[in-house]
Design a protein around this motif. Structure first.
Motif, PDB file in Angstrom:
ATOM      1  N   PHE A   1      38.366  52.104  48.985  1.00  0.00           N
ATOM      2  CA  PHE A   1      37.244  52.057  48.056  1.00  0.00           C
ATOM      3  C   PHE A   1      37.027  50.582  47.732  1.00  0.00           C
ATOM      4  N   THR A   2      36.257  49.910  48.570  1.00  0.00           N
ATOM      5  CA  THR A   2      36.114  48.467  48.461  1.00  0.00           C
ATOM      6  C   THR A   2      35.351  48.081  47.200  1.00  0.00           C
ATOM      7  N   ARG A   3      35.477  46.812  46.821  1.00  0.00           N
ATOM      8  CA  ARG A   3      34.727  46.321  45.666  1.00  0.00           C
ATOM      9  C   ARG A   3      33.214  46.485  45.893  1.00  0.00           C
ATOM     10  N   ALA A   4      32.789  46.281  47.131  1.00  0.00           N
ATOM     11  CA  ALA A   4      31.354  46.442  47.423  1.00  0.00           C
ATOM     12  C   ALA A   4      30.928  47.895  47.233  1.00  0.00           C
ATOM     13  N   LEU A   5      31.735  48.841  47.703  1.00  0.00           N
ATOM     14  CA  LEU A   5      31.413  50.252  47.488  1.00  0.00           C
ATOM     15  C   LEU A   5      31.448  50.608  46.004  1.00  0.00           C
ATOM     16  N   GLN A   6      32.358  50.001  45.253  1.00  0.00           N
ATOM     17  CA  GLN A   6      32.410  50.241  43.813  1.00  0.00           C
ATOM     18  C   GLN A   6      31.124  49.767  43.141  1.00  0.00           C
TER      19      GLN A   6
ATOM     20  N   GLN B   1      45.888  48.129  47.543  1.00  0.00           N
ATOM     21  CA  GLN B   1      45.568  48.488  48.926  1.00  0.00           C
ATOM     22  C   GLN B   1      44.359  49.402  49.010  1.00  0.00           C
ATOM     23  N   ALA B   2      44.279  50.398  48.125  1.00  0.00           N
ATOM     24  CA  ALA B   2      43.263  51.439  48.258  1.00  0.00           C
ATOM     25  C   ALA B   2      41.960  51.107  47.542  1.00  0.00           C
ATOM     26  N   GLU B   3      42.028  50.295  46.476  1.00  0.00           N
ATOM     27  CA  GLU B   3      40.843  50.020  45.655  1.00  0.00           C
ATOM     28  C   GLU B   3      40.668  48.524  45.393  1.00  0.00           C
ATOM     29  N   GLU B   4      41.310  47.719  46.253  1.00  0.00           N
ATOM     30  CA  GLU B   4      41.208  46.256  46.188  1.00  0.00           C
ATOM     31  C   GLU B   4      41.530  45.736  44.786  1.00  0.00           C
TER      32      GLU B   4
END
Length: 362
Positions: free
Chosen positions: A330-335, A127-130
């Motif tokens: 903390f989306t994959r794109a933000l990562q 949920q929080a970090e995909e």
């Protein structure tokens, strides 16, 4: 009322608090940060040395569990991660700081690709970090990463007499209020105690990664930890803070119900969160904002963004805002943005690979 059992594992905390001076300077006083002890990598355990325990290799990343004493309470534990075919001492270092998440039974494990992680922690990660194991992914990209538990989490959790991890996390959410009150009795704060532990982790990272500046990354409560470390240590050259930046005044009245990590007396009327990041205009800062974040008001995020633009306008460092149209995630794109930022702003890898027969330390 509470009993001594409410602080299980921390019988020596009052004595430690009474004999340990605060870090000098504005932030040591504001947060009541006890001066951290020296930690020796390779030293004897009884002398505060770092010990390595279990080792896992998954998808090209070597993860080593480390433990050391911070002077009181249970030992601190952390995961050291690096590409399996590389000497960690040749790779730039990144300290990866886990969030609050309402999960105290485990700390850094939620950021590391490991077997046996409890289902409710995996659900949080989804949920929080995909679904990403953020620290493992950073190591896979080429960094030496240290992901430590925080004061009150994982190996540093309080012993509450609850064995089941999910039941422990429910009990720990209520227990946080007692710990915050104890911090006040000891002239410190929850954020100050966490910073104390994180400073020892930063020192350990520096002995294990390539020499030179290091980076720090955190999401949510981990982002707050990253911002405070940046204020305490000018040797942190690159900072990533995700879903943890707004003006604190904007939290009133609808967003006051945060963890005690965010409620340190004097922070809102003093440096604020923006002021923590702006202490050194030579560093490189990336802040990820979540435009639909249910925990932080949009206007408070916009005001923080504007203040950071102003603080870094003259350089020589940089400020990079990244806005995501999402809730507190903390989306994959933000990562990907975070990883690219760290690679662009930290020194390059030293040219040396580890031979398969070479002794590895730790």
């Amino acid at each position: 009322m509470s009993s001594p059992a409410a602080f299980g594992g921390y019988d020596d905390w009052p004595d430690h608090a009474g004999r340990t001076p605060h870090l000098p300077g504005q932030f040591g006083a504001l947060f009541g940060i006890p001066t951290p002890p020296d930690v020796v990598v390779g030293g004897a355990p009884e002398g505060g040395g770092v010990r390595s325990r279990e080792v896992h290799v998954r998808d090209g990343v070597r993860a080593v569990r480390l433990r050391w004493s911070v002077g009181f309470g249970p030992d601190l534990a952390a995961w050291l991660l690096h590409p399996v075919d590389a000497d960690p001492a040749t790779r730039p270092g990144v300290l990866a700081l886990h969030s609050h998440g309402g999960i105290k039974s485990l700390g850094a494990e939620r950021m590391v690709d490991l077997p046996g992680v409890p289902a409710h922690v995996l659900a949080y990660r989804e949920q929080a970090e995909e679904g990403a194991a953020v620290a493992s992914d950073l190591a896979r990209s080429g960094f030496t990463v240290l992901a430590p538990d925080a004061f009150g989490w994982g190996a540093r959790r309080f012993h509450l007499g609850v064995g089941d991890p999910q039941a422990y996390d429910a009990a720990a959410r209520e227990h946080e209020h007692l710990v915050a009150k104890a911090c006040a009795l000891f002239d410190t704060s929850w954020a100050g105690m966490v910073a104390h532990d994180d400073l020892t982790s930063l020192a350990v990272l520096r002995t294990l990664c390539a020499p030179g500046p290091v980076g720090v990354l955190g999401f949510s409560g981990g982002g707050g930890r990253a911002a405070l470390l940046a204020a305490l240590d000018d040797g942190i050259a690159s900072v990533v803070v995700v879903a943890m930046m707004c003006t604190l005044a904007s939290l009133y009245p609808d967003h006051v119900g945060h963890s005690w990590l965010l409620h340190t007396r004097g922070l809102a009327s003093g440096p604020d969160l923006v002021g923590l990041l702006a202490t050194n205009p030579a560093r490189h800062v990336l802040v990820g904002y979540c435009a639909r974040d249910r925990l932080f008001p949009l206007q408070g995020q916009r005001d923080a963004d504007a203040a950071l633009h102003q603080a870094f306008a003259a350089g020589p460092g940089s400020y990079t805002p990244v806005w995501a149209d999402t809730d507190h995630v903390f989306t994959r794109a933000l990562q990907r943005d975070a990883t690219e930022h760290l690679h662009a702003t930290l020194p390059p890898t030293i040219s040396r690979t580890m031979d398969s027969t070479e002794e590895r330390n730790p």
